[in-house]
Design an enzyme around this catalytic site. Sequence first.
Site, PDB file in Angstrom:
ATOM      1  N   SER A   1      40.645  64.105   2.232  1.00 54.75           N
ATOM      2  CA  SER A   1      41.813  63.619   3.052  1.00 54.75           C
ATOM      3  C   SER A   1      43.106  64.248   2.098  1.00 54.75           C
ATOM      4  CB  SER A   1      42.127  62.103   2.806  1.00 54.75           C
ATOM      5  OG  SER A   1      41.171  61.457   3.467  1.00 54.75           O
TER       6      SER A   1
ATOM      7  N   HIS B   1      43.106  65.524   8.303  1.00 52.63           N
ATOM      8  CA  HIS B   1      41.677  66.216   8.290  1.00 52.63           C
ATOM      9  C   HIS B   1      42.021  67.438   9.040  1.00 52.63           C
ATOM     10  CE1 HIS B   1      39.182  63.881   5.599  1.00 52.63           C
ATOM     11  NE2 HIS B   1      39.848  62.907   6.061  1.00 52.63           N
TER      12      HIS B   1
ATOM     13  N   HIS C   1      33.355  61.250   8.956  1.00 43.77           N
ATOM     14  CA  HIS C   1      33.117  59.936   8.036  1.00 43.77           C
ATOM     15  C   HIS C   1      32.129  59.082   8.588  1.00 43.77           C
ATOM     16  CE1 HIS C   1      36.713  61.363   6.481  1.00 43.77           C
ATOM     17  NE2 HIS C   1      36.305  60.950   5.097  1.00 43.77           N
TER      18      HIS C   1
ATOM     19  N   TYR D   1      32.275  55.879   8.866  1.00 44.06           N
ATOM     20  CA  TYR D   1      33.165  54.763   9.414  1.00 44.06           C
ATOM     21  C   TYR D   1      33.650  55.229  10.918  1.00 44.06           C
ATOM     22  CZ  TYR D   1      37.127  57.240   7.489  1.00 44.06           C
ATOM     23  OH  TYR D   1      38.401  58.229   6.946  1.00 44.06           O
ATOM     24  N   GLU D   2      33.513  56.350  11.123  1.00 43.58           N
ATOM     25  CA  GLU D   2      33.986  57.058  12.692  1.00 43.58           C
ATOM     26  C   GLU D   2      33.037  56.714  13.623  1.00 43.58           C
ATOM     27  OE1 GLU D   2      35.819  61.012  12.581  1.00 43.58           O
ATOM     28  OE2 GLU D   2      35.625  60.524  10.651  1.00 43.58           O
TER      29      GLU D   2
ATOM     30  N   ALA E   1      39.150  62.081  -1.641  1.00 40.53           N
ATOM     31  CA  ALA E   1      40.178  61.159  -2.450  1.00 40.53           C
ATOM     32  C   ALA E   1      39.494  59.744  -2.516  1.00 40.53           C
ATOM     33  CB  ALA E   1      41.216  60.659  -1.415  1.00 40.53           C
TER      34      ALA E   1
ATOM     35  N   MET F   1      35.014  56.598   0.500  1.00 42.34           N
ATOM     36  CA  MET F   1      34.384  56.463   1.897  1.00 42.34           C
ATOM     37  C   MET F   1      33.597  57.536   2.325  1.00 42.34           C
ATOM     38  SD  MET F   1      37.298  54.317   3.696  1.00 42.34           S
ATOM     39  CE  MET F   1      38.328  53.042   2.967  1.00 42.34           C
ATOM     40  N   SER F   2      33.162  58.493   1.498  1.00 43.67           N
ATOM     41  CA  SER F   2      32.787  59.756   2.094  1.00 43.67           C
ATOM     42  C   SER F   2      31.627  60.314   1.056  1.00 43.67           C
ATOM     43  CB  SER F   2      33.685  60.789   2.302  1.00 43.67           C
ATOM     44  OG  SER F   2      34.324  61.059   1.019  1.00 43.67           O
TER      45      SER F   2
ATOM     46  N   ASN G   1      44.551  56.326  -6.261  1.00 43.42           N
ATOM     47  CA  ASN G   1      45.008  54.810  -6.632  1.00 43.42           C
ATOM     48  C   ASN G   1      44.043  54.260  -7.581  1.00 43.42           C
ATOM     49  OD1 ASN G   1      43.281  54.980  -3.867  1.00 43.42           O
ATOM     50  ND2 ASN G   1      43.054  52.990  -4.683  1.00 43.42           N
TER      51      ASN G   1
ATOM     52  N   HIS H   1      45.761  54.173   4.360  1.00 49.26           N
ATOM     53  CA  HIS H   1      45.506  55.521   4.540  1.00 49.26           C
ATOM     54  C   HIS H   1      46.649  56.341   4.355  1.00 49.26           C
ATOM     55  CE1 HIS H   1      43.004  58.829   5.821  1.00 49.26           C
ATOM     56  NE2 HIS H   1      43.875  59.210   6.695  1.00 49.26           N
TER      57      HIS H   1
HETATM   58  N1  HPA Z   1      38.707  52.881  -1.557  1.00 50.12           N
HETATM   59  C1  HPA Z   1      37.959  53.770  -0.771  1.00 50.12           C
HETATM   60  N2  HPA Z   1      38.318  54.946  -0.376  1.00 50.12           N
HETATM   61  C2  HPA Z   1      39.337  55.345  -1.117  1.00 50.12           C
HETATM   62  C3  HPA Z   1      40.145  54.904  -1.973  1.00 50.12           C
HETATM   63  C4  HPA Z   1      39.682  53.447  -2.326  1.00 50.12           C
HETATM   64  O1  HPA Z   1      40.371  52.798  -3.270  1.00 50.12           O
HETATM   65  N3  HPA Z   1      41.305  55.625  -2.146  1.00 50.12           N
HETATM   66  C5  HPA Z   1      41.140  56.741  -1.548  1.00 50.12           C
HETATM   67  N4  HPA Z   1      39.972  56.790  -0.736  1.00 50.12           N
END
Ligand code: HPA
Length: 267
Positions: free
Chosen positions: A28, A58, A80, A82-83, A110, A205-206, A229, A241
């Site tokens: 991302s 993306h 992903h 989750y898609e 990310a 998540m990947s 983060n 996101h």
């Molecule tokens: N959690 C899950 N996926 C992420 C995060 C997070 O805090 N930050 C960026 N992708």
Amino acid sequence: MSDAKSLASAIRERAGDAPVEMGLILGSGLGHLADAVEGTAIPYDELTGFPHAGVSGHNPKLVIGDLLGHRVAIFGARSHYYEHGNAAAMRLPLEVLTELGASRLFLTNAAGSLREDIPPGELMMLSDHINFAGANPLIGEKTDRRFVPLGDAYSPAIRADLHRAAEAEGITLKEGTYTWFSGPSFETPAEIRATKVLGGDAVGMSTVPEVILARFFGLEVAAVSAITNMAQGMSDEKLSHEHTKTQAVAGAEKLERLIRRYLSDLA
Ligand code: HPA
């Protein structure tokens, strides 16, 4: 001919015959490197069986060409879990990558950090992972090749090269364990506390399904997270996101320098 073999020959017809050395899957907000490659871009929807990656930030195209003297294939978007709930969605693209001759895969993503010493804007190289999502892309694979060992999933040799590249660029590159959550919801504070107890250093998540598939296909793997983060509950930041994409910018700049230095120092 298998789907992968026929796709690979169709790609070679468009992009040239020279074998690809390395694949890159960019996360991302981290896809700009694809624009630096001199070569051929093929949108995923012209590659039958490639996933339609629908996540904003993306770039759904395969770019094949030269980057600092190395022939690379950049997957500008990953699919992903989750898609669609299919952990094996990137199986065909990775099989095509091996058919094109690649022996290495470099992944970026990310991620949220659980480590105070790896704050937003910093990079974390993966030394290992925890498959907390529990899904596995090799479920249903019929051959005994499915029993892929993951003791050295993240290549010690490539990691050593990346540490040298980071030092040369003045980039701090810590290592840690990436914990895969399925998403798309972010984690709860309790899940983050649990992850800490389990030994996770970052959450995302990947990446984990692609790493398992890449090892299945015999590729050497390296992966680096751009920390966007602190994980949920560790700071007052509101996660979204949008936030991930804007915060990825600092990491993207470092990642690009890291990858460029790694490639230009590579024999
Ligand atoms: N959690 C899950 N996926 C992420 C995060 C997070 O805090 N930050 C960026 N992708």
